[in-house]
Every structure is written in C-alpha cells, then in structure tokens.
Motif scaffolding. Structure first.
Motif, PDB file in Angstrom:
ATOM      1  N   ASP A 172      49.622 -10.619  -2.204  1.00  0.00           N
ATOM      2  CA  ASP A 172      49.148  -9.508  -1.384  1.00  0.00           C
ATOM      3  C   ASP A 172      48.663  -9.965  -0.013  1.00  0.00           C
ATOM      4  O   ASP A 172      48.099  -9.165   0.745  1.00  0.00           O
ATOM      5  N   GLY A 173      48.875 -11.246   0.291  1.00  0.00           N
ATOM      6  CA  GLY A 173      48.514 -11.734   1.616  1.00  0.00           C
ATOM      7  C   GLY A 173      47.081 -12.174   1.770  1.00  0.00           C
ATOM      8  O   GLY A 173      46.582 -12.302   2.899  1.00  0.00           O
ATOM      9  N   VAL A 174      46.399 -12.420   0.654  1.00  0.00           N
ATOM     10  CA  VAL A 174      45.006 -12.864   0.704  1.00  0.00           C
ATOM     11  C   VAL A 174      44.948 -14.367   0.433  1.00  0.00           C
ATOM     12  O   VAL A 174      45.552 -14.848  -0.532  1.00  0.00           O
ATOM     13  N   THR A 175      44.226 -15.089   1.256  1.00  0.00           N
ATOM     14  CA  THR A 175      44.004 -16.522   1.033  1.00  0.00           C
ATOM     15  C   THR A 175      42.794 -16.672   0.129  1.00  0.00           C
ATOM     16  O   THR A 175      41.651 -16.427   0.556  1.00  0.00           O
ATOM     17  N   VAL A 176      43.018 -17.041  -1.106  1.00  0.00           N
ATOM     18  CA  VAL A 176      41.940 -17.097  -2.094  1.00  0.00           C
ATOM     19  C   VAL A 176      40.855 -18.083  -1.673  1.00  0.00           C
ATOM     20  O   VAL A 176      39.667 -17.860  -1.916  1.00  0.00           O
ATOM     21  N   ALA A 177      41.241 -19.156  -1.002  1.00  0.00           N
ATOM     22  CA  ALA A 177      40.266 -20.160  -0.572  1.00  0.00           C
ATOM     23  C   ALA A 177      39.225 -19.589   0.389  1.00  0.00           C
ATOM     24  O   ALA A 177      38.148 -20.172   0.563  1.00  0.00           O
ATOM     25  N   ASP A 178      39.529 -18.453   0.992  1.00  0.00           N
ATOM     26  CA  ASP A 178      38.556 -17.802   1.880  1.00  0.00           C
ATOM     27  C   ASP A 178      37.403 -17.188   1.098  1.00  0.00           C
ATOM     28  O   ASP A 178      36.384 -16.791   1.705  1.00  0.00           O
ATOM     29  N   PHE A 179      37.556 -17.116  -0.205  1.00  0.00           N
ATOM     30  CA  PHE A 179      36.543 -16.500  -1.070  1.00  0.00           C
ATOM     31  C   PHE A 179      36.195 -17.486  -2.188  1.00  0.00           C
ATOM     32  O   PHE A 179      36.748 -17.395  -3.302  1.00  0.00           O
ATOM     33  N   PRO A 180      35.311 -18.441  -1.919  1.00  0.00           N
ATOM     34  CA  PRO A 180      35.023 -19.513  -2.889  1.00  0.00           C
ATOM     35  C   PRO A 180      34.590 -19.018  -4.262  1.00  0.00           C
ATOM     36  O   PRO A 180      34.969 -19.609  -5.276  1.00  0.00           O
ATOM     37  N   LYS A 181      33.818 -17.925  -4.320  1.00  0.00           N
ATOM     38  CA  LYS A 181      33.386 -17.430  -5.625  1.00  0.00           C
ATOM     39  C   LYS A 181      34.574 -16.926  -6.441  1.00  0.00           C
ATOM     40  O   LYS A 181      34.628 -17.127  -7.662  1.00  0.00           O
ATOM     41  N   ILE A 182      35.510 -16.272  -5.777  1.00  0.00           N
ATOM     42  CA  ILE A 182      36.724 -15.819  -6.458  1.00  0.00           C
ATOM     43  C   ILE A 182      37.550 -17.023  -6.906  1.00  0.00           C
ATOM     44  O   ILE A 182      38.058 -17.076  -8.039  1.00  0.00           O
ATOM     45  N   VAL A 231      44.513   0.059  -7.003  1.00  0.00           N
ATOM     46  CA  VAL A 231      45.176   1.016  -6.114  1.00  0.00           C
ATOM     47  C   VAL A 231      45.530   0.345  -4.785  1.00  0.00           C
ATOM     48  O   VAL A 231      46.626   0.550  -4.244  1.00  0.00           O
ATOM     49  N   ASN A 232      44.603  -0.470  -4.259  1.00  0.00           N
ATOM     50  CA  ASN A 232      44.913  -1.220  -3.032  1.00  0.00           C
ATOM     51  C   ASN A 232      46.206  -2.022  -3.206  1.00  0.00           C
ATOM     52  O   ASN A 232      47.087  -2.009  -2.342  1.00  0.00           O
ATOM     53  N   HIS A 233      46.291  -2.725  -4.323  1.00  0.00           N
ATOM     54  CA  HIS A 233      47.464  -3.554  -4.616  1.00  0.00           C
ATOM     55  C   HIS A 233      48.726  -2.702  -4.722  1.00  0.00           C
ATOM     56  O   HIS A 233      49.791  -3.074  -4.205  1.00  0.00           O
ATOM     57  N   ALA A 234      48.616  -1.559  -5.380  1.00  0.00           N
ATOM     58  CA  ALA A 234      49.788  -0.708  -5.616  1.00  0.00           C
ATOM     59  C   ALA A 234      50.381  -0.176  -4.318  1.00  0.00           C
ATOM     60  O   ALA A 234      51.569   0.156  -4.266  1.00  0.00           O
ATOM     61  N   PRO A 289      46.757  -6.554   2.729  1.00  0.00           N
ATOM     62  CA  PRO A 289      45.957  -7.774   2.876  1.00  0.00           C
ATOM     63  C   PRO A 289      44.504  -7.479   3.251  1.00  0.00           C
ATOM     64  O   PRO A 289      43.581  -8.140   2.746  1.00  0.00           O
ATOM     65  N   GLN A 290      44.314  -6.465   4.091  1.00  0.00           N
ATOM     66  CA  GLN A 290      42.957  -6.116   4.529  1.00  0.00           C
ATOM     67  C   GLN A 290      42.145  -5.483   3.400  1.00  0.00           C
ATOM     68  O   GLN A 290      40.986  -5.846   3.173  1.00  0.00           O
TER      69      GLN A 290
END
Length: 204
Positions: free
Chosen positions: A172-182, A104-107, A130-131
């Motif tokens: 969606d404006g998210v930097t994946v590298a900010d979330f190493p587990k992801i 839903v966030n993405h949509a 993004p948030q």
C-alpha cells in the motif's frame, strides 16, 4: 471446522487465531483470480461473496471480528480475549477501527468500484491509500499498541487481526520502518508458531 479463505486477505487473521487457539480446522481456498467468490457455488457459503467464512457445527459464520470472537469463546484456555471489561473494550476498540477504517483504506487501492462508478474517482482513491494507511499506522502506534501487542504483553485476537492488515502495508506504499512500534509488533508476531504455521500453509 472449515475455513474458507483466500491468500493474503483478511481471512488469514482467522487462521492465525485458530492456530493460537489450538483448534483443528480444514482450509478451503477460494480462488479470487477465477472469481470463485462471485460464483453461485460460493454464494451458498457466503452470499456477500467475500472471505472469511467459517463452517462450524451450527452453520456458517462470516465477518472477521465475529469469527475471532467465536474462536476466543471456543478456546477460553487460550486466553485470546481478556476478562476485564475495560481491556475487553480496548481490544474491541482496535478491532472495530481495523474493520471500519484501516481495512477500508486498504480496499480503496483495488476496489474503488464499491464506492464510485467513475474510474477517475478510483484513481483518486488509489492515490490516497499510502497517506490513509500511514495515518492509521500513526494512530495505532500512538493509541492502539499498548506494548509489544495491542493489550500490552499478552496476545489477543486483535493482534491476529492487526498483523494480517500490517502485511499489506508495503504493497500500500507505506514504509513500515517509519513506524518502529508497528515494525516491532510485526517482528514479535512473526516469531509466534501461529504465524509461522500460516506462512507454511501458503496463506501469506
């Protein structure tokens, strides 16, 4: 078995699960650019006008989570769903979160018209994406991923679901590298033959 899908949508999660299960299937591409999903012909397949839809011997099934569970039922030897009741609930906990919150966030980025009539409201929703997606990544990093995958070392249908949504993060404006587990989860999934197969088919 026929999978009605559109590239880069949540329907790809079902294709990944089918590949993991070793189940043969045909793909039927629904052209979103031509608005086929809103046409009378596709309404006979899925009156909700969305993908995925899966045509099986007993009829047509819809809703990603339901299709993933069906696939797990059809291929128990693939062990895509745990037998332990607690682990099963944990798997579903993540899947339900993906369906009710993260998707839903993405949509909100492109489909604000589902919730509001005023275009200014749509823009507010878009600014939040993004948030809200980053907040979902934070939650999943802390409580969703219990190892390389959702349940630890073993892949389940929840991973098919999560990986597909994670392919939307950069857009969606998210930097994946900010979330190493992801990031590590995505890398692990991309090494699997199932994910390589859907990329080879042009689904992602």
């Amino acid at each position: 078995m026929q999978l009605y899908y559109a590239p880069n949508t949540i329907s790809v999660a079902v294709a990944i699960a089918l590949e993991e299960a070793g189940i043969e299937y045909e793909t039927v591409k629904v052209d979103f650019a031509a608005k086929e999903q809103a046409g009378a012909a596709y309404a006979q397949i899925n009156p909700k006008g969305r993908v995925p839809a899966l045509a099986v011997e007993g009829g047509i099934l819809t809703e990603t989570g339901a299709l993933l569970e069906y696939i797990a039922d059809m291929a128990p030897e693939a062990s895509l769903r745990p037998q332990d009741p607690v682990l099963l609930a944990r798997m579903r906990e993540v899947m339900f979160y993906l369906a009710s919150t993260m998707h839903v966030n993405h949509a909100h980025r492109k489909r604000g018209h589902r919730w509001a009539k005023e275009r200014s409201s749509w823009k507010d929703m878009q600014k939040m994406v993004p948030q809200t997606m980053a907040a979902s990544c934070d939650y999943l990093s802390r409580a969703g991923l219990r190892g390389p995958f959702v349940l630890g070392e073993e892949v389940s249908i929840a991973d098919c679901y999560l990986y597909t949504i994670c392919t939307w993060l950069e857009g969606d404006g998210v930097t994946v590298a900010d979330f190493p587990k992801i990031q590590n989860f995505m890398t692990a999934m991309e090494q699997r033959e199932s994910v390589r197969a859907v990329y080879a088919k042009g689904m992602l």
